[in-house]
Design a protein around this motif. Structure first.
Motif, PDB file in Angstrom:
ATOM      1  N   ILE A  17     -19.441  47.239 -13.494  1.00 35.62           N
ATOM      2  CA  ILE A  17     -18.534  46.094 -13.670  1.00 35.62           C
ATOM      3  C   ILE A  17     -17.438  46.127 -12.602  1.00 35.62           C
ATOM      4  O   ILE A  17     -17.204  45.150 -11.893  1.00 35.62           O
ATOM      5  N   SER A 145     -27.000  43.467 -16.751  1.00 34.59           N
ATOM      6  CA  SER A 145     -26.019  42.533 -17.302  1.00 34.59           C
ATOM      7  C   SER A 145     -24.594  42.931 -16.925  1.00 34.59           C
ATOM      8  O   SER A 145     -23.748  42.073 -16.655  1.00 34.59           O
ATOM      9  N   ALA A 146     -24.339  44.244 -16.882  1.00 33.60           N
ATOM     10  CA  ALA A 146     -23.010  44.718 -16.482  1.00 33.60           C
ATOM     11  C   ALA A 146     -22.732  44.366 -15.031  1.00 33.60           C
ATOM     12  O   ALA A 146     -21.658  43.856 -14.691  1.00 33.60           O
ATOM     13  N   GLY A 149     -23.732  40.101 -14.764  1.00 38.15           N
ATOM     14  CA  GLY A 149     -23.020  39.227 -15.686  1.00 38.15           C
ATOM     15  C   GLY A 149     -21.523  39.446 -15.662  1.00 38.15           C
ATOM     16  O   GLY A 149     -20.757  38.553 -15.327  1.00 38.15           O
ATOM     17  N   LEU A 150     -21.086  40.656 -15.977  1.00 38.02           N
ATOM     18  CA  LEU A 150     -19.651  40.919 -16.064  1.00 38.02           C
ATOM     19  C   LEU A 150     -19.025  41.156 -14.692  1.00 38.02           C
ATOM     20  O   LEU A 150     -18.013  40.557 -14.348  1.00 38.02           O
ATOM     21  N   ALA A 153     -19.206  37.966 -12.586  1.00 35.72           N
ATOM     22  CA  ALA A 153     -18.332  36.935 -13.152  1.00 35.72           C
ATOM     23  C   ALA A 153     -16.882  37.207 -12.774  1.00 35.72           C
ATOM     24  O   ALA A 153     -16.144  36.296 -12.375  1.00 35.72           O
ATOM     25  N   LEU A 154     -16.475  38.464 -12.892  1.00 32.98           N
ATOM     26  CA  LEU A 154     -15.126  38.833 -12.472  1.00 32.98           C
ATOM     27  C   LEU A 154     -14.930  38.555 -10.986  1.00 32.98           C
ATOM     28  O   LEU A 154     -13.899  38.035 -10.560  1.00 32.98           O
ATOM     29  N   VAL A 282     -18.098  35.649 -18.349  1.00 30.93           N
ATOM     30  CA  VAL A 282     -17.908  36.884 -19.125  1.00 30.93           C
ATOM     31  C   VAL A 282     -18.664  36.801 -20.447  1.00 30.93           C
ATOM     32  O   VAL A 282     -19.302  37.770 -20.879  1.00 30.93           O
ATOM     33  N   GLY A 285     -22.155  37.405 -19.781  1.00 27.71           N
ATOM     34  CA  GLY A 285     -22.369  38.811 -19.453  1.00 27.71           C
ATOM     35  C   GLY A 285     -22.481  39.697 -20.681  1.00 27.71           C
ATOM     36  O   GLY A 285     -23.240  40.665 -20.692  1.00 27.71           O
ATOM     37  N   PHE A 286     -21.747  39.356 -21.733  1.00 30.24           N
ATOM     38  CA  PHE A 286     -21.811  40.140 -22.963  1.00 30.24           C
ATOM     39  C   PHE A 286     -23.074  39.858 -23.776  1.00 30.24           C
ATOM     40  O   PHE A 286     -23.631  40.757 -24.412  1.00 30.24           O
ATOM     41  N   GLY A 337     -23.361  32.055 -14.914  1.00 30.15           N
ATOM     42  CA  GLY A 337     -23.231  33.150 -15.877  1.00 30.15           C
ATOM     43  C   GLY A 337     -24.589  33.676 -16.320  1.00 30.15           C
ATOM     44  O   GLY A 337     -24.823  34.889 -16.375  1.00 30.15           O
ATOM     45  N   SER A 341     -26.270  37.304 -14.987  1.00 27.58           N
ATOM     46  CA  SER A 341     -26.551  38.289 -16.040  1.00 27.58           C
ATOM     47  C   SER A 341     -27.991  38.779 -16.007  1.00 27.58           C
ATOM     48  O   SER A 341     -28.256  39.939 -16.346  1.00 27.58           O
TER      49      SER A 341
END
Length: 414
Positions: A17, A145-146, A149-150, A153-154, A282, A285-286, A337, A341
């Motif tokens: 991440i 996904s980490a 996705g996360l 996204a950040l 985000v 991503g989760f 997103g 992910s």
């Protein structure tokens, strides 16, 4: 054969991440906000053409340096492992090059600093994406996904919210975000704590003694279409979707100022778009990865993600106000997103040679850097022909082609 390195998912997830967010976020801010602002200061009359020049130069440099960085890291033996030395070194030189860009007094000096930064950036990117292979098989979905996705996204949206605050001090922004890259990447590398691979040096030396170049060996590096068809389709889809995305994000400042005529609302408009896309990204991503695992669907959400991006571009084409901007933010947020992910997870499923996961992930990652450079070039051509509306047409067309490529993959049925 050397033993495969497995890193605890508890260390790998936060690193996946922090790592991509730390290089992608500052780069997106600089490419989409600070670089256009600085070019406007240095050469306002030719700013669109200059941005395209920087993008084209970056495209060539990124393609070459990404492959070189991946190959070098694959063959590195150190007490810090294969990837860490190149990742940290790349982050350090990227920081220095962006500090140089901040003090540039002419386009030529800025281009030199930017080009050095592109090389350094890819020495972060190519080895870092190979961290995905450090995850155990049962955790690769979480790792993807980490990272996508996360982390993405950040990087794609979270930093732009802060970056917009530095539009009035964009030279300082180059310095601050360059430092952020170095600190974040260093932290991620320390979290992964890749073990020494010095024991592999002798084995690698023996393999080189038995290796000889031939056309057959070249075909093994790049498999024929009938062998790597699904991998190549995923790669083409990634490049086309990326171009569709960056055609808009690469010119978001000029779209807000020259097309939508937002004036004093430009900063708030950029922050609105990135805030919406960030929170949606985000959320995806989760949940995108776990849902895909539970219902055994992967190809369908990835293909549909491109359709959402096309819908967002259509909204900007039809509504030349904040309504269009808001619809675009929601649609592009869902689309990117979902894509970020799951696309690396999809790629893991279609890799033609499971013994060279790191290599193929590195090549696939060119699909991240090339669109960031090519998208603005194509958009600049469209602007020159039919005006800013051409950007949205380009985005729609390329996103639709990306969706078609993913739908055409055969080895992943759902």
């Amino acid at each position: 054969m050397s033993q495969k390195v497995i890193i605890s998912i508890k260390r790998l997830v936060p690193a996946l991440i922090i790592g991509p967010a730390s290089w992608l976020g500052p780069y997106i801010v600089m490419l989409g906000l600070f670089l256009p602002a600085l070019l406007q200061e240095l050469d306002a009359e030719n700013k669109v053409a200059m941005l395209a020049l920087f993008a084209a130069t970056g495209s060539i440099i990124s393609a070459i340096s990404n492959m070189v960085a991946g190959a070098l890291s694959d063959n590195t033996h150190s007490r810090f492992g294969k990837r860490a030395p190149w990742i940290v070194g790349g982050a350090f030189f990227f920081m220095l090059s962006m500090i140089g860009a901040a003090f540039s007094e002419g386009v030529a000096m800025l281009l030199v600093c930017w080009s050095i930064g592109q090389v350094a950036l890819n020495f972060i990117v190519a080895p870092m994406v190979a961290w995905l292979d450090f995850a155990a098989d049962e955790h690769k979905g979480k790792a993807s996904s980490a990272y996508g996705g996360l982390g993405m996204a950040l990087g794609n949206n979270g930093f732009n919210v802060i970056g917009a605050m530095f539009l009035g001090q964009f030279r300082l922004g180059f310095i601050i975000f360059g430092v952020i890259t170095f600190i974040g990447v260093l932290l991620a590398t320390l979290l992964v704590h890749e073990p020494s691979n010095l024991n592999e040096k002798e084995e690698a030396r023996e393999e080189k003694q038995h290796y000889s170049f031939s056309m057959d060996s070249l075909r093994q590096v790049f498999p024929a279409w009938h062998i790597g068809r699904d991998y190549y389709l995923a790669l083409i889809g990634k490049v086309f979707l990326g171009i569709g995305n960056f055609a808009i994000t690469g010119y978001i400042l000029y779209i807000m100022t020259d097309f939508l005529k937002l004036g004093d609302q430009t900063q708030s408009g950029i922050q609105l778009v990135n805030s919406i896309m960030f929170f949606i990204g985000v959320f995806m991503g989760f949940f995108a990865g776990p849902i895909a695992d539970k219902f055994k669907i992967l190809k369908l959400p990835v293909a549909c993600s491109a359709l959402f991006l096309a819908l967002g571009a259509l909204a900007l084409y039809l509504f030349h106000d904040m309504t269009g901007v808001t619809i675009y933010a929601f649609c592009a947020g869902i689309g990117m997103g979902l894509w970020n992910s799951l696309d690396n997870y999809l790629n893991l499923q279609v890799i033609p040679d499971k013994d060279r996961v790191g290599f193929f992930l590195g090549i696939y990652n060119v699909g991240n850097s090339l669109p960031q450079a090519i998208g603005p070039v194509i958009a600049a051509a469209a602007i020159g022909i039919i005006g800013f509306s051409g950007v949205f047409v380009v985005s729609m067309v390329f996103a639709l082609i990306a969706s078609l490529c993913i739908f055409s993959i055969r080895s992943v049925t759902r």
